[in-house]
Design a protein around this motif. Structure first.
Motif, PDB file in Angstrom:
ATOM      1  N   PRO A 373       0.936  -1.101   0.134  1.00  0.00           N
ATOM      2  CA  PRO A 373       0.086   0.090   0.130  1.00  0.00           C
ATOM      3  C   PRO A 373       0.955   1.257  -0.025  1.00  0.00           C
ATOM      4  N   ASP A 374       0.347   2.309  -0.716  1.00  0.00           N
ATOM      5  CA  ASP A 374       1.168   3.538  -0.747  1.00  0.00           C
ATOM      6  C   ASP A 374       1.611   4.056   0.568  1.00  0.00           C
ATOM      7  N   ALA A 375       0.831   3.972   1.304  1.00  0.00           N
ATOM      8  CA  ALA A 375       1.210   4.434   3.072  1.00  0.00           C
ATOM      9  C   ALA A 375       2.454   3.672   3.419  1.00  0.00           C
ATOM     10  N   GLU A 376       2.655   2.426   2.943  1.00  0.00           N
ATOM     11  CA  GLU A 376       4.167   1.915   3.367  1.00  0.00           C
ATOM     12  C   GLU A 376       5.124   1.652   2.265  1.00  0.00           C
ATOM     13  N   ASP A 377       4.805   2.230   0.912  1.00  0.00           N
ATOM     14  CA  ASP A 377       5.712   2.108   0.011  1.00  0.00           C
ATOM     15  C   ASP A 377       6.536   3.393  -0.136  1.00  0.00           C
ATOM     16  N   GLU A 378       7.799   3.248  -0.130  1.00  0.00           N
ATOM     17  CA  GLU A 378       8.598   4.155  -0.408  1.00  0.00           C
ATOM     18  C   GLU A 378       8.639   4.757  -1.665  1.00  0.00           C
ATOM     19  N   CYS A 379       8.291   3.968  -2.503  1.00  0.00           N
ATOM     20  CA  CYS A 379       8.339   4.311  -3.964  1.00  0.00           C
ATOM     21  C   CYS A 379       6.986   4.125  -4.561  1.00  0.00           C
ATOM     22  N   PRO A 380       5.921   4.924  -3.945  1.00  0.00           N
ATOM     23  CA  PRO A 380       4.638   4.455  -4.279  1.00  0.00           C
ATOM     24  C   PRO A 380       4.129   4.590  -5.773  1.00  0.00           C
ATOM     25  N   ASP A 381       4.900   5.359  -6.824  1.00  0.00           N
ATOM     26  CA  ASP A 381       4.491   5.372  -8.061  1.00  0.00           C
ATOM     27  C   ASP A 381       5.572   4.346  -9.233  1.00  0.00           C
ATOM     28  N   GLU A 382       6.130   3.535  -8.306  1.00  0.00           N
ATOM     29  CA  GLU A 382       7.032   2.698  -9.038  1.00  0.00           C
ATOM     30  C   GLU A 382       7.019   1.402  -8.395  1.00  0.00           C
TER      31      GLU A 382
END
Length: 541
Positions: A373-382
């Motif tokens: 999930p974006d909240a835990e993703d350091e690269c949310p767009d990749e």
């Protein structure tokens, strides 16, 4: 008084006649036999029918109107008499007046009989005692009086003798009690008194009490029998106007049964055993929402027809009983709960209610679809891997030799002893030669080392390091030559360090005689320090 009462009585009779006839035998004829008595100046008795009663008789014709009222016409005849000598008053007894006459009275009265309908129960006749009261209008016609003034001949007596008043309007009123012996017939007792507008019924007025009018009364036994329209079910409504002539019913439903008493006949009542609303086919509507309880999914709470009588507090088209969020408008797909971000997950279950997401992450987004999930993703767009917190693994793509040569060129410009190998894209530094068995710092070629210091100090060379590699020929023992090569390399390194280069960017190693850099017989070629410039590979992506 009589003139004031007549218009009111006429209006009452008119309204009563307009009522619906409601009896199995609406017409009755009767015969009355009894007594008649006179009240006035001759006998002072509070109970009129005890005043020297005489024989009376009469005929009656009666027409029922509705269930409680009836119009009765009568024709009565009776004797009237009075004698002062019968009075309890001594003065009146000494006066000694007496009078006798006969009266004939046609009249019309309205009866009120509250228990009349009880003689039929579920269409079956029942013997009952039934009281009644009445009032109306009549016309009294009396014979010329036979009046004895006991020898008096004064002027009041002469005036009374000269009066020829023999008739006048009267107001009959009274009460009675009848007993129904059959469906048609009844017997009873009737008492009726009369208010008069005349004081000459007994022929005495001025000689007696001219301020009080006379009165008279009838008391009799009456026998009546009915006839008229057929009423098969005996509900008091004639067959010709009875919608259900073979089933007893109330007048309100035209003679048809109404079991629940809601004003709608059973035959038209969808709920004949429960009192209800006529507009709903006679069915009850407990919550008053206009939907019959039998069709109402929420009979105790007012609702709408569209939701089968159930309420919808938030107006989202979903009944409260089926609405997971009854106070907040939502969608049918989510049981009435709202979905602010439109991701198909109800706000109450959505950890990210304002941003569209996926059910796997309770409504939170995973923009790059890498399962993090974006909240835990350091690269949310990749898209990346869990091991790298959602970031992608690095791709080993490096710069070309040509690009490297172009990048290195500014680093070696104006340096005499350092150049670029365009074939390999590496920095080439000239070797430092030593005399045989020598390593002293005064043997060092300082111009080469100064170029190395300049190179390492230039912008763009920050990632470069230099290793000094010492070598020796074979003209001594191996151990000696190893130490000699190390001292040669150390001397070069210490010179650079003394010029301010960071110790982390330089290193040294001695190879002794074991790694000759020239043919073994080339002694000078193996007495050297070789400086090697090293930069980590530059990754473009």
């Amino acid at each position: 008084m009589l003139k004031k009462l007549l218009p009111s009585l006429a209006l009452l009779l008119t309204l009563s006649v307009n009522g619906q006839v409601s009896s199995q035998y609406p017409w009755e004829v009767g015969l009355q036999v009894g007594t008649s008595s006179m009240g006035g100046e001759l006998i002072q008795n509070d109970i009129i029918f005890l005043n020297q009663p005489s024989f009376s008789a009469g005929l009656t014709v009666r027409r029922r109107i509705g269930g409680l009222f009836a119009l009765r016409a009568h024709l009565l005849y009776g004797g009237l008499q009075g004698d002062d000598t019968e009075s309890d008053d001594a003065d009146q007894a000494r006066r000694g007046f007496s009078a006798r006459t006969n009266i004939f009275e046609p009249g019309l009265v309205l009866e009120f009989e509250p228990l009349a309908q009880r003689r039929f129960v579920d269409g079956q006749f029942k013997r009952i005692l039934s009281p009644y009261v009445y009032g109306g209008v009549g016309y009294g016609i009396w014979q010329e009086q036979d009046t004895d003034f006991n020898g008096r001949a004064d002027q009041p007596v002469q005036n009374d003798r000269n009066n020829n008043e023999l008739n006048g309007f009267v107001l009959p009123y009274g009460f009675g009690l009848k007993y129904y012996v059959s469906e048609r017939s009844s017997i009873g007792i009737d008492f009726g008194a009369r208010l008069m507008n005349s004081d000459y019924l007994d022929g005495i007025s001025e000689a007696g009490n001219p301020d009080a009018n006379d009165t008279y009364a009838f008391l009799g036994l009456r026998f009546s029998t009915g006839f008229g329209i057929k009423d098969t079910d005996k509900d008091g409504i004639p067959d010709d106007i009875d919608a259900c002539p073979e089933q007893p019913g109330p007048e309100s439903t035209n003679g048809c049964p109404d079991t629940d008493g809601d004003g709608l006949a059973d035959r038209d009542d969808s709920c004949p055993n429960e009192a209800g609303v006529i507009a709903l086919g006679g069915c009850p509507d407990g919550d008053g929402d206009g939907i019959a309880d039998k069709d109402d999914d929420c009979p105790e709470v007012a609702g709408s027809a569209a939701l089968m009588g159930c309420p919808d507090s938030d107006g989202d088209g979903i009944a409260d009983k089926d609405d997971g969020c009854p106070e907040i408008a939502g969608t049918a797909a989510l049981m009435g709960c709202p979905d602010s971000d439109g991701d198909g997950i109800a706000d109450k279950d959505d950890d990210c209610p304002e941003v569209a997401g996926i059910s796997r992450f309770n409504g939170c987004p995973d923009t790059d679809g890498d399962g993090i999930p974006d909240a835990e993703d350091e690269c949310p767009d990749e898209a990346g891997s869990a091991a790298r917190n959602g970031c992608p693994e690095p791709r080993e793509v490096y710069e070309t030799i040509t690009s490297r040569v172009e990048r290195y060129q500014p680093l070696v410009d104006d340096l005499e002893h350092i150049d670029i190998d365009e074939n390999t894209g590496t920095i080439v530094i000239e070797s430092i030669f030593f005399a045989s068995d020598r390593y002293n710092r005064d043997q060092l070629d300082r111009s080469i080392l100064d170029d190395i210091v300049t190179f390492l100090s230039r912008t763009g060379a920050e990632n470069f390091s230099v290793r000094f590699e010492g070598h020796a020929d074979r003209r001594n023992t191996e151990a000696y030559n190893q130490t000699l090569s190390e001292n040669r390399a150390r001397g070069a390194m210490e010179y650079v360090l003394d010029k301010g280069i960071d110790a982390e960017r330089v290193s040294m190693i001695g190879f002794g005689e074991n790694q000759p850099v020239a043919p073994i017989e080339d002694l000078q070629g193996n007495r050297v320090v070789i400086s090697v410039a090293v930069e980590p590979p530059l990754r473009i992506e």
